[in-house]
Design a protein around this motif. Structure first.
Motif, PDB file in Angstrom:
ATOM      1  N   VAL A  17      10.742  -8.853  22.972  1.00 25.20           N
ATOM      2  CA  VAL A  17      10.115  -9.826  22.074  1.00 25.20           C
ATOM      3  C   VAL A  17       9.649  -9.128  20.801  1.00 25.20           C
ATOM      4  N   LYS A  18       9.012  -7.988  20.959  1.00 30.97           N
ATOM      5  CA  LYS A  18       8.534  -7.249  19.780  1.00 30.97           C
ATOM      6  C   LYS A  18       9.697  -6.870  18.877  1.00 30.97           C
ATOM      7  N   ALA A  19      10.791  -6.398  19.455  1.00 30.67           N
ATOM      8  CA  ALA A  19      11.955  -6.021  18.658  1.00 30.67           C
ATOM      9  C   ALA A  19      12.551  -7.235  17.944  1.00 30.67           C
ATOM     10  N   SER A  20      12.483  -8.398  18.574  1.00 28.68           N
ATOM     11  CA  SER A  20      13.043  -9.620  17.991  1.00 28.68           C
ATOM     12  C   SER A  20      12.200 -10.172  16.854  1.00 28.68           C
ATOM     13  N   MET A  21      10.931  -9.787  16.827  1.00 24.96           N
ATOM     14  CA  MET A  21      10.026 -10.350  15.831  1.00 24.96           C
ATOM     15  C   MET A  21      10.241  -9.774  14.447  1.00 24.96           C
ATOM     16  N   HIS A  22      10.821  -8.606  14.341  1.00 27.06           N
ATOM     17  CA  HIS A  22      11.122  -7.997  13.037  1.00 27.06           C
ATOM     18  C   HIS A  22       9.902  -7.955  12.121  1.00 27.06           C
ATOM     19  N   ASP A  23       8.729  -7.679  12.658  1.00 27.30           N
ATOM     20  CA  ASP A  23       7.494  -7.564  11.886  1.00 27.30           C
ATOM     21  C   ASP A  23       7.159  -8.826  11.094  1.00 27.30           C
ATOM     22  N   ALA A  24       7.688  -9.978  11.528  1.00 31.63           N
ATOM     23  CA  ALA A  24       7.436 -11.212  10.796  1.00 31.63           C
ATOM     24  C   ALA A  24       6.315 -12.050  11.406  1.00 31.63           C
ATOM     25  N   ALA A  25       5.786 -11.649  12.541  1.00 27.25           N
ATOM     26  CA  ALA A  25       4.737 -12.417  13.211  1.00 27.25           C
ATOM     27  C   ALA A  25       3.403 -12.178  12.534  1.00 27.25           C
ATOM     28  N   ASP A  26       2.470 -13.080  12.820  1.00 32.93           N
ATOM     29  CA  ASP A  26       1.136 -12.854  12.278  1.00 32.93           C
ATOM     30  C   ASP A  26       0.531 -11.613  12.927  1.00 32.93           C
ATOM     31  N   THR A  27      -0.362 -10.992  12.227  1.00 33.25           N
ATOM     32  CA  THR A  27      -0.936  -9.717  12.654  1.00 33.25           C
ATOM     33  C   THR A  27      -1.589  -9.811  14.022  1.00 33.25           C
ATOM     34  N   SER A  28      -2.274 -10.894  14.281  1.00 31.19           N
ATOM     35  CA  SER A  28      -2.975 -11.060  15.555  1.00 31.19           C
ATOM     36  C   SER A  28      -2.002 -11.059  16.727  1.00 31.19           C
ATOM     37  N   ALA A  29      -0.897 -11.777  16.604  1.00 32.18           N
ATOM     38  CA  ALA A  29       0.098 -11.825  17.682  1.00 32.18           C
ATOM     39  C   ALA A  29       0.712 -10.452  17.899  1.00 32.18           C
ATOM     40  N   THR A  30       1.000  -9.755  16.825  1.00 31.26           N
ATOM     41  CA  THR A  30       1.585  -8.419  16.922  1.00 31.26           C
ATOM     42  C   THR A  30       0.611  -7.449  17.588  1.00 31.26           C
ATOM     43  N   GLN A  32      -1.831  -8.174  19.685  1.00 28.52           N
ATOM     44  CA  GLN A  32      -1.958  -8.518  21.106  1.00 28.52           C
ATOM     45  C   GLN A  32      -0.748  -8.016  21.889  1.00 28.52           C
ATOM     46  N   LEU A  33       0.412  -8.155  21.303  1.00 33.42           N
ATOM     47  CA  LEU A  33       1.637  -7.692  21.944  1.00 33.42           C
ATOM     48  C   LEU A  33       1.626  -6.175  22.084  1.00 33.42           C
ATOM     49  N   ASP A  34       1.248  -5.481  21.028  1.00 32.86           N
ATOM     50  CA  ASP A  34       1.169  -4.017  21.075  1.00 32.86           C
ATOM     51  C   ASP A  34       0.166  -3.540  22.126  1.00 32.86           C
ATOM     52  N   GLU A  35      -0.986  -4.213  22.187  1.00 35.95           N
ATOM     53  CA  GLU A  35      -2.008  -3.841  23.164  1.00 35.95           C
ATOM     54  C   GLU A  35      -1.488  -4.017  24.592  1.00 35.95           C
ATOM     55  N   ALA A  36      -0.835  -5.145  24.844  1.00 37.58           N
ATOM     56  CA  ALA A  36      -0.309  -5.395  26.184  1.00 37.58           C
ATOM     57  C   ALA A  36       0.750  -4.364  26.559  1.00 37.58           C
ATOM     58  N   ILE A  37       1.632  -4.051  25.628  1.00 37.79           N
ATOM     59  CA  ILE A  37       2.683  -3.062  25.887  1.00 37.79           C
ATOM     60  C   ILE A  37       2.060  -1.703  26.205  1.00 37.79           C
ATOM     61  N   GLU A  66      -1.660 -16.616  25.298  1.00 38.08           N
ATOM     62  CA  GLU A  66      -2.317 -17.535  24.371  1.00 38.08           C
ATOM     63  C   GLU A  66      -1.566 -17.599  23.046  1.00 38.08           C
ATOM     64  N   LYS A  67      -0.959 -16.488  22.642  1.00 36.42           N
ATOM     65  CA  LYS A  67      -0.208 -16.421  21.385  1.00 36.42           C
ATOM     66  C   LYS A  67       1.242 -16.863  21.557  1.00 36.42           C
ATOM     67  N   LEU A  68       1.650 -17.116  22.778  1.00 37.55           N
ATOM     68  CA  LEU A  68       3.050 -17.417  23.064  1.00 37.55           C
ATOM     69  C   LEU A  68       3.629 -18.546  22.210  1.00 37.55           C
ATOM     70  N   VAL A  72       6.962 -17.897  20.132  1.00 38.54           N
ATOM     71  CA  VAL A  72       8.179 -18.683  20.375  1.00 38.54           C
ATOM     72  C   VAL A  72       8.643 -19.350  19.086  1.00 38.54           C
ATOM     73  N   ALA A  73       7.705 -19.940  18.331  1.00 40.01           N
ATOM     74  CA  ALA A  73       8.068 -20.577  17.071  1.00 40.01           C
ATOM     75  C   ALA A  73       8.695 -19.579  16.101  1.00 40.01           C
ATOM     76  N   LEU A  74       8.133 -18.387  16.049  1.00 38.75           N
ATOM     77  CA  LEU A  74       8.661 -17.345  15.180  1.00 38.75           C
ATOM     78  C   LEU A  74      10.077 -16.963  15.602  1.00 38.75           C
ATOM     79  N   LEU A  75      10.279 -16.766  16.894  1.00 41.88           N
ATOM     80  CA  LEU A  75      11.610 -16.382  17.374  1.00 41.88           C
ATOM     81  C   LEU A  75      12.626 -17.482  17.083  1.00 41.88           C
ATOM     82  N   GLN A  76      12.218 -18.733  17.208  1.00 37.18           N
ATOM     83  CA  GLN A  76      13.128 -19.830  16.896  1.00 37.18           C
ATOM     84  C   GLN A  76      13.473 -19.832  15.409  1.00 37.18           C
ATOM     85  N   LEU A  77      12.505 -19.570  14.582  1.00 39.31           N
ATOM     86  CA  LEU A  77      12.719 -19.508  13.139  1.00 39.31           C
ATOM     87  C   LEU A  77      13.680 -18.377  12.796  1.00 39.31           C
TER      88      LEU A  77
END
Length: 80
Positions: A17-30, A32-37, A66-68, A72-77
């Motif tokens: 998911v992180k690789a698919s986001m291409h640094d385009a997600a909002d900072t908070s989601a990124t 949270q994802l980094d922390e979980a990883i 919570e950020k899912l 998901v919207a970002l990945l669809q975009l």
């Protein structure tokens, strides 16, 4: 002993998911994802022995979930 496979699969999905986001997600989601990883990787590295880390992993995963909708919207975009 904890079954390691599901958590390793979750880690792989989060990394994908992180690789698919291409640094385009909002900072908070990124963040949270980094922390979980990071927490999941640390928990795996300790051999699943740290009960405090187990709680931290579950909490971090909850925050990612919570950020899912925004992830998901970002990945669809990005897939258009």
């Amino acid at each position: 002993m904890m079954n390691e496979e599901p958590l390793k699969k979750v880690l792989i999905v989060l990394l994908d998911v992180k690789a698919s986001m291409h640094d385009a997600a909002d900072t908070s989601a990124t963040e949270q994802l980094d922390e979980a990883i990071e927490l999941i990787q640390g928990f795996i590295d300790t051999g699943y022995r740290d009960a405090g880390m187990k709680h931290a992993v579950l909490s971090a995963l909850g925050k990612v979930l919570e950020k899912l909708p925004s992830i998901v919207a970002l990945l669809q975009l990005l897939s258009r």
